[in-house]
Scaffold this active site. Sequence first.
Site, short mmCIF file in Angstrom:
data_model
loop_
_atom_site.label_atom_id
_atom_site.label_comp_id
_atom_site.label_asym_id
_atom_site.label_seq_id
_atom_site.Cartn_x
_atom_site.Cartn_y
_atom_site.Cartn_z
N GLU A 119 -1.52 -16.44 -2.71
CA GLU A 119 -1.02 -15.35 -3.56
C GLU A 119 -0.57 -15.93 -4.89
O GLU A 119 0.07 -16.97 -4.94
CB GLU A 119 0.14 -14.63 -2.87
CG GLU A 119 0.93 -13.69 -3.74
CD GLU A 119 0.08 -12.59 -4.38
OE1 GLU A 119 0.34 -12.27 -5.56
OE2 GLU A 119 -0.85 -12.08 -3.70
N CYS B 274 -9.82 -1.29 -4.09
CA CYS B 274 -9.30 0.02 -4.48
C CYS B 274 -10.04 0.58 -5.69
O CYS B 274 -9.64 1.62 -6.22
CB CYS B 274 -7.80 -0.06 -4.77
SG CYS B 274 -7.38 -1.15 -6.15
N GLN C 51 0.83 -1.19 0.00
CA GLN C 51 0.00 0.00 0.00
C GLN C 51 0.87 1.26 0.00
O GLN C 51 1.84 1.34 0.74
CB GLN C 51 -0.92 0.01 1.22
CG GLN C 51 -1.97 -1.08 1.22
CD GLN C 51 -3.09 -0.79 0.21
OE1 GLN C 51 -3.24 0.34 -0.25
NE2 GLN C 51 -3.87 -1.81 -0.12
#
Length: 475
Positions: free
Chosen positions: A361, A431, A304
């Site tokens: 991931e 986002c 981030q």
Amino acid sequence: MNPKTQAAPRPAAEAAKELVLDVGPVAHGGHCVARHEGRVIFIRHGIPGEKVRARLTEAGETAKFWRADVVEVLDASPDRVEHFWHLADSARAWSHGHPPVGGAEFGHIRLARQRALKAAVLAEQLKRLAGVELFPGSENMGEYQSEGAAGLVEAVGEDPQGTEGKHDAERGLRWRTRASFSVTPGGKVGMHAHRSDHIIPVRDMPLAVDGINRLRLWDMDLQGIDRVEVAAPANGTRPLVLLAPAPGTKAKRLAAIVAQLPDDVSVASFDPLKDATLPLRGRTWVQESAAGHDYRITGAGFWQIHRDAPGTLVGAVTEFLHDGGFLGPGSVVADLYAGAGLFTAPLADAVGETGSVLSVEGAPGTSRDARKNLHGAPQVEIVQGRVERVLRQKPRNFDALVLDPPRAGAGKAVVSQLVSAHPRAIAYVSCDPASFARDVGYFQQEGWSLAGLRAFDLYPHTHHLEAVALLTPRR
């Protein structure tokens, strides 16, 4: 660190035309809607309610809509302020013969109104794509673009130099711990104009933390480099500069560039297409800190960019899950699109030794970072792979899932797979309001509902925001 800038086709010849326009409601993507002779024009650098003179930047008789930049304000909004960055000020930039740089398209708007506009976009996307009304009774976006809607989007952090006595436009600066720059043919660092391959040289980056600005990349000769990525951790640890060499650049040229940087800065070369990073000096990673944990982030791995974002988002996710009774000692949870483990580590703390955390991931390099970051947590299982495939291979009864997908969102197939895993709750971090609202709609089709929502202004002076939602099955 940041996605590649996408260049658009050069504007048509008609694009030099200027029009007087009334600026309408804000729309997703950092622009407002105006109309001219029945045609929709997406206009940037205006504020709803203003009358402006705008320069067409993309136009054509067969185009469904046109695009334009404000070059003169004829009737200003009371929320308009002087832009903090001359290169991003549309009227000033065009008066000097070039478009404004991208990345600070809301810098001419008071921060409270910025947040109200972002709230309006989030509300409109949720209403249109998911049928969720954040402001019941409102018929159109204009009805909830007032400052009262700004409370939906929470301010995060303040200017570290203090804000007392400062104008709104001087706040919300120096928050970026990561920055991406292009390089002009003459070797000067610069940034792209919006939807353009035109590079504008820069001599400062007001949104970046001091650790980036002190490198003074604009004073360097960067010939032989296509892109520069910089990470300057908020905890003050060693920064990293990544250089993407142009084809044919020699090692001697790279060494000359490295010599121009301070000795306490790590430098590496990287190939964005191959995701390969090679050390030139120091290490190829940075150490970040959040929620009581340290994280190793290699090369251009995701983190981030707002200095306070990691702690803010972890707090929102864990609060939603803990307060709802979905997270605690012995819980079985999963962190999907987990990156280097930002959420995995605090989830492991919460479930304790009697619980378990599945961390998934897709990027191999980032997954390796997660293994290093979580090596001391035996209750964590780290798997590299696509979320839907891993969930099929490792079926279990989850108490909760944490979902932090890329900007494109999860999509219908993944949402269906998540629901099939039968969690009691899902914390969704997004986002992008459009992909988020679309996915909320998919969850609702599967019998789920939006049980909680918080939004954060993690990108002041831009149109971006971050949302954290709690989704639960309908009873």
